[in-house]
Design a protein around this motif. Sequence first.
Motif, mmCIF file in Angstrom:
data_model
loop_
_atom_site.group_PDB
_atom_site.id
_atom_site.type_symbol
_atom_site.label_atom_id
_atom_site.label_comp_id
_atom_site.label_asym_id
_atom_site.label_seq_id
_atom_site.Cartn_x
_atom_site.Cartn_y
_atom_site.Cartn_z
ATOM 1 N N ALA A 85 78.889 63.276 15.500
ATOM 2 C CA ALA A 85 78.084 62.118 15.901
ATOM 3 C C ALA A 85 78.205 60.992 14.878
ATOM 4 O O ALA A 85 78.356 59.814 15.238
ATOM 5 N N GLU A 86 78.162 61.341 13.584
ATOM 6 C CA GLU A 86 78.286 60.342 12.520
ATOM 7 C C GLU A 86 79.642 59.654 12.556
ATOM 8 O O GLU A 86 79.735 58.427 12.501
ATOM 9 N N VAL A 87 80.703 60.445 12.649
ATOM 10 C CA VAL A 87 82.063 59.899 12.589
ATOM 11 C C VAL A 87 82.352 59.001 13.787
ATOM 12 O O VAL A 87 82.996 57.950 13.651
ATOM 13 N N CYS A 88 81.870 59.416 14.966
ATOM 14 C CA CYS A 88 82.200 58.686 16.194
ATOM 15 C C CYS A 88 81.115 57.718 16.633
ATOM 16 O O CYS A 88 81.275 57.019 17.636
ATOM 17 N N GLY A 89 79.987 57.686 15.903
ATOM 18 C CA GLY A 89 78.923 56.754 16.233
ATOM 19 C C GLY A 89 78.104 57.136 17.447
ATOM 20 O O GLY A 89 77.408 56.297 18.031
ATOM 21 N N ALA A 90 78.160 58.411 17.853
ATOM 22 C CA ALA A 90 77.416 58.874 19.020
ATOM 23 C C ALA A 90 75.958 59.128 18.668
ATOM 24 O O ALA A 90 75.614 59.382 17.512
ATOM 25 N N ASP A 91 75.083 59.088 19.665
ATOM 26 C CA ASP A 91 73.706 59.537 19.486
ATOM 27 C C ASP A 91 73.669 61.051 19.612
ATOM 28 O O ASP A 91 74.505 61.651 20.301
ATOM 29 N N ILE A 92 72.706 61.679 18.946
ATOM 30 C CA ILE A 92 72.615 63.139 18.975
ATOM 31 C C ILE A 92 71.201 63.567 19.343
ATOM 32 O O ILE A 92 70.217 63.102 18.762
ATOM 33 N N MET A 93 71.103 64.425 20.333
ATOM 34 C CA MET A 93 69.836 65.009 20.761
ATOM 35 C C MET A 93 69.741 66.396 20.153
ATOM 36 O O MET A 93 70.652 67.211 20.303
ATOM 37 N N VAL A 94 68.621 66.679 19.454
ATOM 38 C CA VAL A 94 68.487 67.941 18.736
ATOM 39 C C VAL A 94 67.271 68.706 19.231
ATOM 40 O O VAL A 94 66.279 68.122 19.672
ATOM 41 N N GLU A 95 67.376 70.043 19.171
ATOM 42 C CA GLU A 95 66.276 70.941 19.487
ATOM 43 C C GLU A 95 66.246 72.069 18.475
ATOM 44 O O GLU A 95 67.303 72.424 17.915
ATOM 45 N N PRO A 96 65.080 72.674 18.228
ATOM 46 C CA PRO A 96 65.047 73.869 17.379
ATOM 47 C C PRO A 96 65.879 74.965 18.031
ATOM 48 O O PRO A 96 65.889 75.099 19.265
ATOM 49 N N PRO A 97 66.615 75.762 17.246
ATOM 50 C CA PRO A 97 67.427 76.843 17.811
ATOM 51 C C PRO A 97 66.557 77.818 18.604
ATOM 52 O O PRO A 97 65.519 78.273 18.131
ATOM 53 N N SER A 98 66.974 78.123 19.822
ATOM 54 C CA SER A 98 66.273 79.098 20.659
ATOM 55 C C SER A 98 67.223 79.560 21.745
ATOM 56 O O SER A 98 68.309 78.978 21.944
ATOM 57 N N ASN A 99 66.834 80.611 22.458
ATOM 58 C CA ASN A 99 67.645 81.089 23.577
ATOM 59 C C ASN A 99 67.318 80.377 24.872
ATOM 60 O O ASN A 99 67.769 80.788 25.947
ATOM 61 N N GLN A 100 66.530 79.304 24.791
ATOM 62 C CA GLN A 100 66.212 78.472 25.953
ATOM 63 C C GLN A 100 66.526 77.008 25.628
ATOM 64 O O GLN A 100 65.633 76.169 25.557
ATOM 65 N N PRO A 101 67.804 76.675 25.412
ATOM 66 C CA PRO A 101 68.139 75.296 25.040
ATOM 67 C C PRO A 101 68.014 74.332 26.215
ATOM 68 O O PRO A 101 67.927 74.744 27.370
ATOM 69 N N LEU A 102 68.017 73.047 25.889
ATOM 70 C CA LEU A 102 67.911 71.961 26.853
ATOM 71 C C LEU A 102 66.577 72.037 27.593
ATOM 72 O O LEU A 102 66.507 72.054 28.816
ATOM 73 N N LYS A 103 65.503 72.041 26.796
ATOM 74 C CA LYS A 103 64.148 72.122 27.358
ATOM 75 C C LYS A 103 63.639 70.774 27.838
ATOM 76 O O LYS A 103 62.729 70.711 28.652
ATOM 77 N N THR A 104 64.218 69.703 27.299
ATOM 78 C CA THR A 104 63.765 68.365 27.665
ATOM 79 C C THR A 104 64.903 67.579 28.310
ATOM 80 O O THR A 104 66.083 67.834 28.052
ATOM 81 N N CYS A 105 64.534 66.622 29.117
ATOM 82 C CA CYS A 105 65.520 65.819 29.837
ATOM 83 C C CYS A 105 66.248 64.869 28.887
ATOM 84 O O CYS A 105 65.597 64.089 28.177
ATOM 85 N N PRO A 106 67.568 64.916 28.847
ATOM 86 C CA PRO A 106 68.289 63.979 27.979
ATOM 87 C C PRO A 106 68.221 62.565 28.528
ATOM 88 O O PRO A 106 68.037 62.345 29.731
#
Length: 323
Positions: A85-106
């Motif tokens: 993300a830093e090198v390419c200038g992208a935005d990054i969406m982060v979550e705490p590590p869990s076995n249920q990722p993508l809990k919120t709408c991007p």
Amino acid sequence: MAIIGDSQTICLVERFVELWNDESDYIEAYTSGSTGVPKMIKLSKTDMKVSAQATCDFFGVDGNSLVFLPLAVDYIAGKMMVVRAEVCGADIMVEPPSNQPLKTCPSAPIQLAAVVPSQVDGLLASKWVGLVQNLIVGGAPLSEADEKKLIDSGLRAYATYGMTETCSHVAIRRLGEKVYHALPTVRFSTDERGCLVINSEVLSFGELVTNDIVKLHGPDSFEWEGRYDNVINSGGIKVLPENIERKLSDLMKGREYYVTSRPSEKWGDEVVLVVEGENPVDGLEDYAAKFLLKAERPKAVINVGQLKRTQRGKLIRTLPEKQ
């Protein structure tokens, strides 16, 4: 680069970004611990930038992209998503590590997401999984069942090959295919054991000899067959547990298992099948006679309550104490 997510995880990522932007030439990272206790090593920031750019180029990540990180930044996979993300200038969406990722709408389609195998089911259950444009799965080999789930989902998903020392992956395999293809930063050869040797003119390690037995297709592609340290010598015949596991996958659908060995007066070492749960493996003898070489056929089945794994989800292939 904008960091999107819960405040605690954002703080952890920002702490890493501060280290990334300081005057040091290196970043400290833990190895995965797949063959022992995780250890701290120093990685060249230059190497990390080269690796990050190669991945961004492959997946089309740029300043208009959103990437998704549900992994800890303590390990190389998490660190490298931030670096991309830093090198390419992208935005990054982060979550705490869990076995249920993508809990919120991007906020936008996700150009690249990274997960480990234990997160596959949870990701596929997310109502927003359809917004993932490209998915990389690493950290441990994918089971046949998980690979099929991802293929059937229609996601553009890839398995990765690499290690902490190579700054994350150096090769990528599209799920449903067998062959790993090199990123532009490396070339491949094999040693006298048939193990992969990674060569690079742009990464500082230069040459790295692995313990991964491969079928080499050329300097830029290979099929992964198994780990040299897992090889079983049974009656003078060397067999790969991972190859046996692949052959057993149709019989063992829906079950967690691995192949290891135990000492044998007759064979030196003999193959055993370790299975999670107490249910017997029906039809094993007939199936093995049809699909396995004689030296590959399990001499015993050991049932355990739960298979042991490393913190990163890799199977610990030791012989259970109770047999």
